[in-house]
Write a protein that holds these residues in place. Structure first.
Motif, short mmCIF file in Angstrom:
data_model
loop_
_atom_site.label_atom_id
_atom_site.label_comp_id
_atom_site.label_asym_id
_atom_site.label_seq_id
_atom_site.Cartn_x
_atom_site.Cartn_y
_atom_site.Cartn_z
N ALA A 107 0.82 -1.21 0.00
CA ALA A 107 0.00 0.00 0.00
C ALA A 107 0.86 1.26 0.00
CB ALA A 107 -0.94 0.00 1.22
N SER A 108 2.03 1.16 0.58
CA SER A 108 2.90 2.35 0.65
C SER A 108 4.04 2.30 -0.35
CB SER A 108 3.47 2.47 2.07
OG SER A 108 4.24 1.32 2.40
N VAL A 109 3.90 1.47 -1.38
CA VAL A 109 4.98 1.30 -2.37
C VAL A 109 4.49 1.78 -3.73
CG1 VAL A 109 6.52 -0.34 -3.51
CG2 VAL A 109 5.92 -0.65 -1.11
N ILE A 110 5.31 2.56 -4.42
CA ILE A 110 5.01 3.02 -5.78
C ILE A 110 5.62 2.01 -6.76
CG2 ILE A 110 5.30 4.88 -7.45
CD1 ILE A 110 5.61 6.78 -5.13
N GLY A 111 4.83 1.56 -7.72
CA GLY A 111 5.30 0.55 -8.67
C GLY A 111 6.45 1.06 -9.52
N LEU A 112 7.14 0.08 -10.12
CA LEU A 112 8.28 0.44 -10.96
C LEU A 112 7.86 1.20 -12.22
CD1 LEU A 112 10.57 -2.69 -10.72
CD2 LEU A 112 10.92 -0.43 -9.74
N GLN A 113 6.55 1.10 -12.58
CA GLN A 113 6.10 1.87 -13.72
C GLN A 113 6.27 3.37 -13.47
OE1 GLN A 113 2.09 0.59 -14.29
NE2 GLN A 113 2.66 -1.14 -15.61
N MET A 114 6.23 3.77 -12.25
CA MET A 114 6.41 5.17 -11.90
C MET A 114 7.86 5.48 -11.59
SD MET A 114 3.39 6.27 -12.23
CE MET A 114 3.55 7.89 -11.52
N GLY A 115 8.73 4.48 -11.60
CA GLY A 115 10.14 4.68 -11.26
C GLY A 115 10.49 3.77 -10.09
N THR A 116 11.24 4.22 -9.17
CA THR A 116 11.60 3.44 -7.98
C THR A 116 11.31 4.26 -6.73
OG1 THR A 116 13.39 2.33 -6.81
CG2 THR A 116 13.98 4.25 -8.11
N ASN A 117 10.80 3.60 -5.71
CA ASN A 117 10.52 4.29 -4.45
C ASN A 117 11.45 3.84 -3.33
OD1 ASN A 117 9.53 1.75 -4.10
ND2 ASN A 117 7.57 2.37 -3.19
N GLN A 118 12.61 3.33 -3.72
CA GLN A 118 13.56 2.92 -2.68
C GLN A 118 13.99 4.14 -1.88
OE1 GLN A 118 16.95 0.84 -4.16
NE2 GLN A 118 17.59 0.07 -2.19
N TYR A 119 13.93 3.98 -0.59
CA TYR A 119 14.24 5.06 0.36
C TYR A 119 13.22 6.21 0.32
CZ TYR A 119 18.71 2.66 -0.10
OH TYR A 119 19.68 1.72 -0.16
N ALA A 120 12.10 6.03 -0.42
CA ALA A 120 11.09 7.09 -0.46
C ALA A 120 10.22 7.02 0.79
CB ALA A 120 10.22 6.95 -1.70
N THR A 121 9.65 8.13 1.16
CA THR A 121 8.78 8.19 2.33
C THR A 121 7.73 9.25 2.11
OG1 THR A 121 8.64 8.65 4.68
CG2 THR A 121 10.34 9.81 3.47
N GLN A 122 6.53 9.00 2.66
CA GLN A 122 5.44 9.96 2.57
C GLN A 122 5.12 10.55 3.94
OE1 GLN A 122 2.25 7.78 0.76
NE2 GLN A 122 3.01 8.12 -1.33
N SER A 123 6.03 10.44 4.83
CA SER A 123 5.78 10.96 6.18
C SER A 123 5.58 12.46 6.13
CB SER A 123 6.98 10.63 7.08
OG SER A 123 8.15 11.21 6.54
N GLY A 124 4.55 12.90 6.85
CA GLY A 124 4.26 14.34 6.90
C GLY A 124 3.33 14.81 5.82
N MET A 125 2.89 13.92 4.90
CA MET A 125 2.01 14.31 3.82
C MET A 125 0.59 14.43 4.37
SD MET A 125 3.93 14.60 1.22
CE MET A 125 2.84 14.55 -0.19
N THR A 126 -0.17 15.43 3.95
CA THR A 126 -1.56 15.65 4.40
C THR A 126 -2.45 15.79 3.17
OG1 THR A 126 -1.19 18.03 4.47
CG2 THR A 126 -0.81 16.80 6.50
#
Length: 451
Positions: free
Chosen positions: A368-387
């Protein structure tokens, strides 16, 4: 003479052409002139003349004789010393030739009529040597040489002055550049008269010639206009329709091709329906009704069995839906690619189309918190603080959160994002990442929810 290599190849051809210009008549005239002035016999022949004049001594003596025998000698030629070199040295012999050429130029011979030193010393152009001596004889006539002369008479200036009256008389004469008007006359011409073809008046034509076509239009030999009348109908090929035979009415002329073995049997009256390829639909055989012509391709092994009546639904690739097997209902055809290991199980008509054909309910908590490779890579990505509902800023960076250090840094979208941060970013659109509903996502995936 020099020890220059013999000419060969193209140079030999050029030298042969130059030697062919040597004129025996001009040689006879020049040698006779030298004999009269210097009392020296020169053996005739191009090589003999070359050998006799090559040392230049005879030419210097000739120049002295001409200078002394010309009372009106040009000043430049009169001041020349004309000293003869008797040494048998090549450069001294060529110096004698150069002295003679200088005297000829000062005496009035044009430079274009002079010859080069090697033309005589090496025998390259003896024809030009003879031409130079002839022009020197012409200049002797101009300056009043008291001895014999040769060559054509020199050109003298003969200026003519015409009065204005004489020039005006020439305005009535047509120059030969426009042709010749010898024996031409304009008698009988009047201004405003009708211009006739070939300058022949119609009333001067004889009656006998009125029935003849001139040769300008071709020839009318054996031609006749008998039976022609003014106002008559003009028929194609000058053949009247009422004179055509009955046998020829059913024949197509060769101008339209050939109708050999052609037949119009079975043709209906005028006004009948024209069928494709001249075949009536009611004359078609039952066997050919189910066959597609070769013009459309080939229908070998083709079959229309099972086709319904006119007005039936046209199915994709001619396969009715009710005939499809259950096993193939969940399979994508090879036209769309390959469906090996693919499955459409659980799909319903009218359901929501999800990204990647994956229902949201089947998404795992880990993804649920992972962006697919079609969008690129989400390694080390975080959505903390997003509203949710936050303002969308350029580059997903809020203006108030930009640090002084990052103010001068361009993000990776524009170049490099070294030192960039997404802290404090909020969602501002209804569009979810990966088409995931917020209500189905875990708290860890969206960083704490909206305030």
């Amino acid at each position: 003479m020099t020890s220059r290599a013999e000419a060969s190849g193209d140079m030999l051809v050029v030298r042969s052409k130059i030697a062919s210009r040597y004129d025996p008549e001009a040689e006879k005239e020049v040698l006779g002139w030298i004999k009269q002035i210097l009392a020296v016999d020169v053996e005739p022949g191009m090589r003999s003349v070359e050998k006799t004049l090559a040392n230049g001594r005879l030419l210097v003596r000739l120049a002295k004789a001409i200078k002394n025998g010309t009372p009106n000698c040009p000043p430049k030629a009169a001041r020349m010393g004309l000293r003869e070199n008797t040494a048998n040295v090549p450069f001294k012999e060529m110096e004698n030739i150069q002295v003679f050429l200088l005297f000829c130029e000062n005496y009035g011979v044009p430079r274009t009529n002079l010859f080069q030193t090697v033309d005589l010393y090496e025998g390259r152009n003896m024809a030009q040597v003879l031409s130079c001596l002839q022009v020197l004889g012409s200049e002797c006539q101009r300056w009043g040489f008291n001895g014999p002369t040769i060559g054509p008479k020199p050109v003298e200036v003969n200026r003519r002055q015409f009065s204005k009256e004489q020039l005006r008389q020439g305005h009535t004469i047509i120059g030969l550049q426009a042709g010749s008007n010898k024996f031409a006359t304009q008698a009988g011409m009047k201004i405003g008269g009708v211009r006739h073809v070939s300058d022949i008046r119609a009333d001067d034509m004889s009656k006998e010639g009125q029935s003849h076509i001139s040769q300008q239009a071709g020839t009318n030999k054996f031609a006749t206009q008998s039976g022609m009348r003014i106002g008559g109908v003009r028929h194609v090929s000058d053949i009247r329709a009422d004179d055509m035979t009955q046998e020829g009415q059913g024949i197509i002329g060769l101008q339209a091709g050939t109708n050999r073995l052609a037949s119009q049997a079975g043709m209906a009256s005028i006004g009948g329906v024209r069928h494709v390829a001249d075949i009536r639909a009611d004359d078609m055989s039952q066997a050919g009704a189910a066959v597609i012509g070769i013009q459309m391709g080939t229908n070998r092994l083709a079959s229309q069995a099972g086709m319904t009546s006119f007005g039936g639904a046209r199915n994709n690739v001619d396969i009715p839906t009710n005939v499809m097997s259950k096993e193939g209902a969940s399979v994508i055809g090879q036209q769309m690619g390959t469906n090996r290991f693919a499955s459409q199980s659980g799909m319903t008509f009218g359901g929501v189309r999800h990204a990647g054909d994956i229902p949201v309910a089947d998404i795992s908590k880990e993804g649920a918190s992972v962006i697919g490779l079609q969008m690129g890579t989400n390694q080390y990505a975080t959505q903390s603080g997003m509203t949710f509902g936050g303002v969308r800023h350029a580059g997903d960076i809020r203006v108030e959160d930009i640090s002084n250090e990052g103010a001068m840094v361009i993000g990776l979208q524009m170049g490099s994002n070294k030192g960039a941060t997404q802290s404090g970013m909020t969602f501002g659109g209804v569009r979810h990442v990966g088409d995931l509903r917020v209500s189905d996502a875990y708290d860890d995936g969206h960083g704490g929810g909206a305030d």
